[in-house]
Motif scaffolding. Structure first.
Motif, PDB file in Angstrom:
ATOM      1  N   LEU A   1       0.824  -1.204   0.000  1.00  0.00           N
ATOM      2  CA  LEU A   1       0.000   0.000   0.000  1.00  0.00           C
ATOM      3  C   LEU A   1       0.860   1.257   0.000  1.00  0.00           C
ATOM      4  CD1 LEU A   1      -2.805  -1.182   2.425  1.00  0.00           C
ATOM      5  CD2 LEU A   1      -2.947  -0.932  -0.057  1.00  0.00           C
ATOM      6  N   MET A   2       1.977   1.225   0.705  1.00  0.00           N
ATOM      7  CA  MET A   2       2.896   2.368   0.695  1.00  0.00           C
ATOM      8  C   MET A   2       3.450   2.575  -0.709  1.00  0.00           C
ATOM      9  SD  MET A   2       4.264   4.897   2.169  1.00  0.00           S
ATOM     10  CE  MET A   2       4.279   4.777   3.926  1.00  0.00           C
ATOM     11  N   GLN A   3       3.761   1.496  -1.408  1.00  0.00           N
ATOM     12  CA  GLN A   3       4.242   1.608  -2.784  1.00  0.00           C
ATOM     13  C   GLN A   3       3.170   2.226  -3.690  1.00  0.00           C
ATOM     14  OE1 GLN A   3       7.300   1.105  -4.181  1.00  0.00           O
ATOM     15  NE2 GLN A   3       7.923   0.955  -2.040  1.00  0.00           N
ATOM     16  N   PHE A   4       1.907   1.829  -3.499  1.00  0.00           N
ATOM     17  CA  PHE A   4       0.814   2.433  -4.274  1.00  0.00           C
ATOM     18  C   PHE A   4       0.815   3.952  -4.071  1.00  0.00           C
ATOM     19  CE2 PHE A   4      -2.252  -1.478  -3.944  1.00  0.00           C
ATOM     20  CZ  PHE A   4      -1.434  -2.180  -4.794  1.00  0.00           C
ATOM     21  N   ILE A   5       0.943   4.380  -2.821  1.00  0.00           N
ATOM     22  CA  ILE A   5       0.917   5.812  -2.503  1.00  0.00           C
ATOM     23  C   ILE A   5       2.124   6.518  -3.128  1.00  0.00           C
ATOM     24  CG2 ILE A   5       1.142   7.493  -0.615  1.00  0.00           C
ATOM     25  CD1 ILE A   5      -0.551   5.492   1.080  1.00  0.00           C
ATOM     26  N   LEU A   6       3.291   5.936  -2.986  1.00  0.00           N
ATOM     27  CA  LEU A   6       4.502   6.565  -3.529  1.00  0.00           C
ATOM     28  C   LEU A   6       4.442   6.672  -5.041  1.00  0.00           C
ATOM     29  CD1 LEU A   6       7.216   4.888  -1.276  1.00  0.00           C
ATOM     30  CD2 LEU A   6       6.388   7.254  -1.169  1.00  0.00           C
ATOM     31  N   ARG A   7       3.919   5.671  -5.717  1.00  0.00           N
ATOM     32  CA  ARG A   7       3.809   5.712  -7.190  1.00  0.00           C
ATOM     33  C   ARG A   7       2.842   6.778  -7.648  1.00  0.00           C
ATOM     34  NH1 ARG A   7       3.374  -0.553  -7.497  1.00  0.00           N
ATOM     35  NH2 ARG A   7       5.541  -1.076  -7.182  1.00  0.00           N
ATOM     36  N   LYS A   8       1.772   6.995  -6.899  1.00  0.00           N
ATOM     37  CA  LYS A   8       0.780   7.999  -7.281  1.00  0.00           C
ATOM     38  C   LYS A   8       1.333   9.415  -7.122  1.00  0.00           C
ATOM     39  CE  LYS A   8      -3.479   7.710  -7.069  1.00  0.00           C
ATOM     40  NZ  LYS A   8      -4.191   7.473  -8.280  1.00  0.00           N
ATOM     41  N   GLN A   9       2.327   9.596  -6.249  1.00  0.00           N
ATOM     42  CA  GLN A   9       2.887  10.918  -6.026  1.00  0.00           C
ATOM     43  C   GLN A   9       3.844  11.325  -7.118  1.00  0.00           C
ATOM     44  OE1 GLN A   9       4.512  10.680  -2.071  1.00  0.00           O
ATOM     45  NE2 GLN A   9       2.524  10.977  -1.119  1.00  0.00           N
ATOM     46  N   ASN A  10       4.338  10.393  -7.893  1.00  0.00           N
ATOM     47  CA  ASN A  10       5.309  10.700  -8.960  1.00  0.00           C
ATOM     48  C   ASN A  10       4.652  10.966 -10.268  1.00  0.00           C
ATOM     49  OD1 ASN A  10       7.476  10.475  -7.257  1.00  0.00           O
ATOM     50  ND2 ASN A  10       7.636   8.284  -7.586  1.00  0.00           N
TER      51      ASN A  10
END
Length: 54
Positions: free
Chosen positions: A45-54
């Protein structure tokens, strides 16, 4: 602030979790497990969030 939406990940679902990162991870993880039968790890889930920020 973070936001995860079910329909961004292939679900026909209008659920959105929005707010502080930890809150979003908890709420979205609980929703996907209870409603869709998928138990995402906190790291995923953290990876999902980080990818959406880029």
């Amino acid at each position: 602030m973070a936001r995860l939406r079910c329909n961004d990940y292939g679900f026909e679902c209008s659920y959105v979790a929005e707010g502080e990162v930890e809150k979003v991870i908890d709420e979205f993880g609980k929703h996907t497990e209870e409603e869709h039968g998928i138990d995402y790890s906190r790291e995923a889930l953290m990876q999902f969030i980080l990818r959406k920020q880029n």
